[in-house]
Design an enzyme around this catalytic site. Structure first.
Site, short mmCIF file in Angstrom:
data_model
loop_
_atom_site.label_atom_id
_atom_site.label_comp_id
_atom_site.label_asym_id
_atom_site.label_seq_id
_atom_site.Cartn_x
_atom_site.Cartn_y
_atom_site.Cartn_z
N PRO A 1 71.01 22.54 42.95
CA PRO A 1 70.84 21.08 42.94
C PRO A 1 70.06 20.68 41.69
O PRO A 1 68.98 21.21 41.43
CB PRO A 1 70.04 20.80 44.21
CG PRO A 1 69.34 22.08 44.53
CD PRO A 1 70.21 23.18 44.01
N GLY B 1 67.02 31.25 39.22
CA GLY B 1 66.17 31.26 38.05
C GLY B 1 66.61 32.30 37.03
O GLY B 1 66.60 33.49 37.32
N CYS C 1 60.75 21.47 43.39
CA CYS C 1 60.76 20.58 42.23
C CYS C 1 59.32 20.24 41.83
O CYS C 1 58.52 19.80 42.66
CB CYS C 1 61.52 19.30 42.55
SG CYS C 1 61.61 18.16 41.14
#
Length: 336
Positions: free
Chosen positions: A16, A211, A99
């Site tokens: 996302p 990541g 986030c």
């Protein structure tokens, strides 16, 4: 769609990403892979519950399997938002605990929730009670001066006890002070080994890693190491063909390879419908710029679209004109 569809699809997922993974982006990605799990941009629970912004849930049936990512920290409000997402047809509801942006911190959600595992567990429990689809979490390995070796197992144990069966771990810390969101994607070091150790500690927890993954080869190696899934963000966006076009065969063992050309042809009716309904061409084509990354003609493809897609009246014919700069170099491209 079966309840476990999103879990099966989570073997490879696209991350996302705010301002990027909107419904047009997801429709494009689905033309390249039938099986990969696609995520929405983060949608805040207050926007849905208090703001009534239900248009943020709009998606095309072709996007499935597709997951809704929610941001928030109030269990009751998140449960209401999760219910709205499930009614809208999403295959999974995901809670954002990763986030690091200032706006997210000020709302007491995102990565700052790594400091509040009991709150996250309460959110997961209420969301799970509200919906029949899987409720999952996306998190970091820790924030700021936390010791990931200590906080991550504690965090995971809390959410597992609350009923969470699947988590995606961004294998970096988030620094809430001193680093921008962009810097938080690059500067904190990756710790894949820690994530892999978590799989050993929580063998029944479906763990995806996120990541720094930039190729299918890297994804395959991580899956071979024992992890359950791999989530890819920026590379899947900027070079979607490289990541998604062979994913069905290589990652899921089902389906045939796709091509950038076939994806473009599949997008033309979608673009025609979008423009006919009053939409602008660039809203769709901004996500298509990287389809031919690394191929002859890619620069001309990007130039034609970038220069023309914002003009009044621009439609699918502009995309066909841009495609000619690539297919002219591959005579049988339509058959690819």
């Amino acid at each position: 769609m079966p309840k476990n569809a999103a879990t099966k699809a989570a073997r490879l997922s696209t991350a996302p990403m705010m301002d990027w993974t909107d419904r047009h982006c997801r429709y494009l990605h689905r033309q390249l892979s039938t099986h990969a799990l696609l995520y929405t941009e983060m949608v805040t629970a207050p926007a849905l519950v208090r703001g009534g912004a239900l248009h943020l849930l709009d998606h095309d049936p072709a996007e499935h399997p597709v997951a809704l990512q929610l941001g928030g920290s109030d269990p009751a409000e998140l449960a209401q938002a999760a219910r709205l997402g499930a009614v809208a047809g999403y295959d999974e509801i995901n809670l954002n605990c990763g986030c690091p942006s200032d706006r997210v911190q000020s709302g007491t959600f995102g990565a700052i929730l790594m400091r509040h595992p009991a709150t996250v567990a309460a959110c997961v429990a209420e969301m799970q009670a509200a919906v029949d689809v899987p409720v999952t979490v996306k998190c970091r390995i820790g924030v700021d001066d936390q010791d990931p070796e200590e906080v991550l197992p504690e965090f995971l144990s809390r959410i597992v006890a609350a009923g969470c069966e699947r988590v995606t771990i961004h294998a970096r810390k988030a620094w809430l002070k001193g680093l921008s969101p962009k810097e938080n994607r690059d500067i904190p070091p990756l710790d894949y080994d820690l994530v892999q150790r978590m799989k050993g500690l929580f063998p029944n927890l479906h763990i995806s890693i996120n990541g720094g993954v930039t190729s299918l080869e890297q994804a395959e190696a991580l899956l071979d190491s024992g992890l359950d899934g791999v989530m890819i963000g920026r590379t899947a966006y900027h070079q979607p063909t490289d990541i998604l076009a062979q994913a069905d065969r290589r990652i899921f063992g089902a389906g045939e390879d796709r091509s950038a050309e076939t994806a473009v042809f599949a997008m033309l009716p979608y673009i025609e419908a979008h423009v006919s309904a009053g939409g602008r061409l660039h809203q769709v084509t901004r996500h298509m710029l990287g389809l031919f990354a690394g191929r002859p003609g890619a620069r001309a493809w990007r130039r034609v679209i970038s220069e023309g897609a914002t003009k009044d009246g621009a439609g699918p014919e502009l995309v066909e004109a841009a495609l000619a700069h690539v297919t002219a170099l591959v005579p049988d491209a339509k058959a690819v």
